[in-house]
Design a protein around this motif. Structure first.
Motif, short mmCIF file in Angstrom:
data_model
loop_
_atom_site.label_atom_id
_atom_site.label_comp_id
_atom_site.label_asym_id
_atom_site.label_seq_id
_atom_site.Cartn_x
_atom_site.Cartn_y
_atom_site.Cartn_z
N TYR A 185 9.38 59.22 -27.40
CA TYR A 185 10.31 60.09 -26.60
C TYR A 185 9.72 61.63 -26.39
CZ TYR A 185 13.49 56.02 -27.56
OH TYR A 185 13.99 54.61 -27.75
N SER B 232 17.67 47.61 -30.26
CA SER B 232 17.94 48.72 -29.22
C SER B 232 17.90 48.08 -27.86
CB SER B 232 16.96 49.85 -29.22
OG SER B 232 15.72 49.38 -29.31
N TYR C 170 20.08 56.05 -32.63
CA TYR C 170 20.52 55.65 -31.56
C TYR C 170 21.83 55.47 -31.30
CZ TYR C 170 15.61 54.16 -31.44
OH TYR C 170 14.36 54.24 -31.29
N ASP D 62 5.85 44.18 -38.20
CA ASP D 62 6.55 43.89 -36.99
C ASP D 62 5.54 43.25 -35.92
OD1 ASP D 62 7.88 44.29 -34.36
OD2 ASP D 62 8.58 46.11 -34.95
N1 LIG Z 1 11.27 48.09 -34.51
C1 LIG Z 1 11.29 47.70 -33.42
N2 LIG Z 1 10.63 46.55 -32.76
N3 LIG Z 1 11.37 48.63 -32.05
C2 LIG Z 1 12.10 49.65 -32.12
C3 LIG Z 1 12.19 50.14 -30.83
C4 LIG Z 1 13.07 51.43 -30.96
C5 LIG Z 1 13.28 51.93 -29.48
O1 LIG Z 1 14.12 51.11 -28.50
O2 LIG Z 1 12.91 52.89 -28.87
#
Ligand SMILES: N=C(N)NCCCC(=O)O
Ligand SMILES: [Zn+2]
Ligand SMILES: [Zn+2]
Length: 316
Positions: free
Chosen positions: A192, A48, A157, A239
């Motif tokens: 969020y 993302s 997303y 992660d």
């Molecule tokens: N799995 C990882 N590293 N990141 C997820 C982030 C999702 C977001 O952009 O809100």
């Protein structure tokens, strides 16, 4: 059982020479079958924010050349008590997410025909979804220990359900996860909305935050995790952004205020008596890395995971 074939001898061939398999181990083709296979998943079409985790596997392998065969922290020689081998990379279509998911799932299933357990090097976190499917098919609903700054239980997303922010929601919806024993570790940073936490709980996770570790320490965090995870087969998904960007800058969605690599390594060492049936270490994005910091951390995390699997194999 014949003696496992270990890493090539770094006093005969300098460790910086030759092809970089993980920890200079033999390839799976050379040994045929293995107790533990380490494999790469060069795939990052689910990100993302910053891209580049597709280059993670080769970067982590490069940074693993210096690892040595004896792990004093766990008092184990992880490559001597079990056969560990590098199974190369699982190929995934970068232009078709659905096909990529199928390929990663099939790659994991095929690998499990030759190896008892695996540790996958990502790749972005999307890959956890098909990997958990493979785990579920072998073990039933599985206890998941998920170390991450992020929940990764978000829904979509841009309308897309398969992304690196959504694998654990999809896995939970599909029944791959045991809803009573799964846990997140190291969560921090902006969300969020508050509803993200409510959704997350319903999807089956208990949270141990980075702040909990800061306040109560690693032993208390371990106790909390062990109580939650129980005795069932456990899948560990790490992660690398669970680490502070100071420890792991080379990642796609960095969040300030994270764990140290020392804390994460200590936590894995505290889980050796669990039945760890599979693992992944994901989200290493080399273009944002410096001096291999992130890749070294990831290589050591894989090493502790393989050591913990070895402790179990040894019957400790
Ligand atoms: N799995 C990882 N590293 N990141 C997820 C982030 C999702 C977001 O952009 O809100
Ligand atoms: Zn993350
Ligand atoms: Zn993640």
């Amino acid at each position: 059982m014949t003696a496992p074939i270990g890493p090539r001898d770094s006093s005969a061939t300098p460790r910086f020479a030759g092809q970089a398999t993980y920890a200079l181990l033999p390839s799976l083709d050379e040994v045929g079958t293995a107790d533990v296979a380490v494999a790469g998943i060069p795939f990052d079409s689910g990100v993302s924010y910053r891209p580049g985790a597709r280059f993670g596997p080769s970067h982590v392998r490069e940074a693993s050349r210096l690892l040595r065969p004896y792990n004093p922290a766990q008092d184990i020689s992880p490559f001597a008590v079990q056969q560990v081998a590098d199974a190369g990379d699982i190929v995934a279509n970068p232009f078709d997410l659905d096909e990529a998911i199928q390929q990663v799932h099939q790659g994991a299933v095929s690998l499990l025909e030759k190896a008892g357990r695996f540790v996958m090097i990502g790749g972005d976190h999307t890959v956890a979804y098909p990997l958990l499917k493979a785990m579920y098919e072998k073990h039933g609903p599985i206890a998941v220990l998920h170390a991450d700054a992020h929940l990764d239980t978000w829904d979509t997303y841009f309308g897309a359900p398969i992304t690196h922010g959504t694998p654990f929601r999809r896995a939970s919806e599909d029944g791959f996860i045991d809803l009573t024993t799964s846990a997140h570790l190291g969560i921090r940073g902006p969300l969020y909305g508050k509803g993200d936490l409510e959704d997350d709980q319903k999807l089956g996770f208990e949270i141990t935050t980075t702040d909990f570790i800061e306040e109560h320490g690693v032993p208390a965090a371990l106790q909390r995790l062990r109580t939650r995870l129980g005795d069932k087969p456990v899948y560990i998904s790490i992660d690398i952004d669970v680490l502070d960007p100071a420890h792991a800058p080379g990642t796609g969605t960095p969040e300030a205020g994270g764990m140290t690599s020392r804390e994460l390594l200590r936590i894995i060492r505290g889980l050796t008596d669990l039945n760890i049936v599979g693992a992944d270490v994901v989200e290493v994005s080399p273009a944002y890395d410096h001096a291999q910091l992130t890749a070294i951390a990831a290589a050591h995390v894989v090493y502790e995971l393989v050591s913990a699997m070895g402790a179990r194999a040894e019957g400790r």
